[in-house]
Design a protein around this motif. Sequence first.
Motif, short mmCIF file in Angstrom:
data_model
loop_
_atom_site.label_atom_id
_atom_site.label_comp_id
_atom_site.label_asym_id
_atom_site.label_seq_id
_atom_site.Cartn_x
_atom_site.Cartn_y
_atom_site.Cartn_z
N PHE A 130 62.37 14.66 48.44
CA PHE A 130 61.10 15.37 48.26
C PHE A 130 60.22 14.62 47.26
O PHE A 130 59.04 14.41 47.51
N ALA A 131 60.82 14.20 46.15
CA ALA A 131 60.02 13.51 45.14
C ALA A 131 59.46 12.22 45.71
O ALA A 131 58.27 11.91 45.53
N ALA A 132 60.27 11.47 46.44
CA ALA A 132 59.80 10.21 47.01
C ALA A 132 58.64 10.47 47.96
O ALA A 132 57.60 9.79 47.90
N SER A 133 58.79 11.49 48.83
CA SER A 133 57.74 11.72 49.82
C SER A 133 56.48 12.24 49.13
O SER A 133 55.37 11.87 49.51
N TYR A 134 56.65 13.04 48.10
CA TYR A 134 55.48 13.58 47.42
C TYR A 134 54.72 12.47 46.71
O TYR A 134 53.49 12.44 46.74
N LEU A 135 55.48 11.56 46.10
CA LEU A 135 54.80 10.46 45.41
C LEU A 135 54.07 9.58 46.42
O LEU A 135 52.99 9.07 46.15
N LEU A 136 54.68 9.42 47.59
CA LEU A 136 54.01 8.63 48.64
C LEU A 136 52.71 9.32 49.06
O LEU A 136 51.68 8.67 49.25
N ALA A 137 52.78 10.65 49.19
CA ALA A 137 51.57 11.39 49.55
C ALA A 137 50.51 11.22 48.46
O ALA A 137 49.32 11.09 48.75
N CYS A 138 50.96 11.20 47.20
CA CYS A 138 50.02 11.01 46.09
C CYS A 138 49.38 9.64 46.18
O CYS A 138 48.16 9.49 45.94
N LEU A 154 53.15 16.06 38.43
CA LEU A 154 54.51 16.32 37.99
C LEU A 154 54.79 17.82 37.89
O LEU A 154 55.87 18.29 38.28
N ALA A 155 53.79 18.58 37.40
CA ALA A 155 54.00 20.02 37.28
C ALA A 155 54.22 20.65 38.65
O ALA A 155 55.14 21.45 38.85
N SER A 156 53.37 20.26 39.63
CA SER A 156 53.53 20.89 40.94
C SER A 156 54.82 20.42 41.60
O SER A 156 55.49 21.19 42.29
N LEU A 157 55.19 19.17 41.35
CA LEU A 157 56.46 18.66 41.89
C LEU A 157 57.63 19.48 41.37
O LEU A 157 58.50 19.90 42.13
N GLY A 158 57.61 19.73 40.05
CA GLY A 158 58.71 20.48 39.45
C GLY A 158 58.80 21.88 40.01
O GLY A 158 59.88 22.36 40.37
N ILE A 159 57.65 22.56 40.09
CA ILE A 159 57.68 23.96 40.53
C ILE A 159 58.07 24.03 42.00
O ILE A 159 58.86 24.89 42.41
N GLN A 216 51.88 28.84 43.50
CA GLN A 216 51.71 28.42 42.10
C GLN A 216 51.55 26.91 42.02
O GLN A 216 50.72 26.41 41.25
N ALA A 217 52.33 26.18 42.82
CA ALA A 217 52.22 24.72 42.78
C ALA A 217 50.84 24.29 43.27
O ALA A 217 50.22 23.41 42.69
N ALA A 218 50.35 24.96 44.32
CA ALA A 218 49.02 24.61 44.83
C ALA A 218 47.96 24.91 43.79
O ALA A 218 47.02 24.14 43.59
#
Lengths: 259, 68
Positions: A130-138, A154-159, A216-218
């Motif tokens: 998830f973290a890898a894909s989210y960073l790619l999206a970023c 990072l906050a939205s990733l964590g939540i 909340q993350a959104a």
Amino acid sequence: MNSFGTLFVKELVEAWRDKKLVWLPVVMCILAILQPISLYYMPQIMNKAGNLPPGTEIKIPVPTGEEVLAGTLSQFGVLGIAIVVLSVMGSIAAERNSGVLSLIMVRRVSPLQYIGSKWAAQAVMLLASFAASYLLACYYTALLFNQVAWTRILASLGIYSLWILFAMTITLGAGTLLRKSGGIAGISLAFIAALSLCSSLFPRFMKWSPSNAQSQAAKLLTEGAGSASLPVMLVSAAVLIAVIFFAAVACFKRYETYS
Amino acid sequence: MEMSMLWPIIVPLVGLELVLMIVALVSLVKEENPNGPKWLWALVIIFVSIFGPVAYFAFGKRQERDRR
């Protein structure tokens, strides 16, 4: 190495053999980058596929990077969770049905170690993907729209990770109740869907619901701060994950002897 | 829309899908006892993008081999 470590490594080796270590990150990455790309090309897509009469002008406001990332997360809320459930559903049932489980349990392995190793290994795989894909999206969002602040990312990733952990724990717990992976997936998806539905129908009474992690993350992304119920949600999600985990361990004691 | 922007954006996406498809196909070829006919899974993997390979990895392997 103690048996927790051994089982943990075994779980990762098995994931590599099943190629889960390949497909899980790849699928998550595809899902994650589809959103920024399709939003970026939305005007062209509408032009090409819309069957609009010539001369129609469509003005779509260009979304901000924060909105694009929030859209990525909501995409994950539907398909990502389904993939989490699919990837976790068989982890106990398959071993049980093939008899590997009894081979493991004749050693001195406590249910806590067994379930704990499963939980930890799946959590590492899912959260890393998830973290890898989210960073790619970023990265794509920064390329196509604008750079989003790292603190928000990072906050939205964590939540959001908490919600993924919750879905995973539910599926693992269902895995200690049922024998067939289809049933496990069905029960966990139904439970997750019911929880999400309830919290969108009765937002006043469901502030504690872990499914609020998504909104909340959104919110953290678009506004920079979660709403007031964020601490309540964090605590209840952590408690619920722990409760389901120990309930799964307790169920497993029965499950293991059932034949 | 400049065409120069197009390639760096689309190529990684297509590449990821190809990786997924190839990994699934290789795994299908090696699988001795898939859950259903092999040619059907091959068609699903090739023609249903993203979810074909996922469906194969989730349901195509006979996980419940020893069930009576």
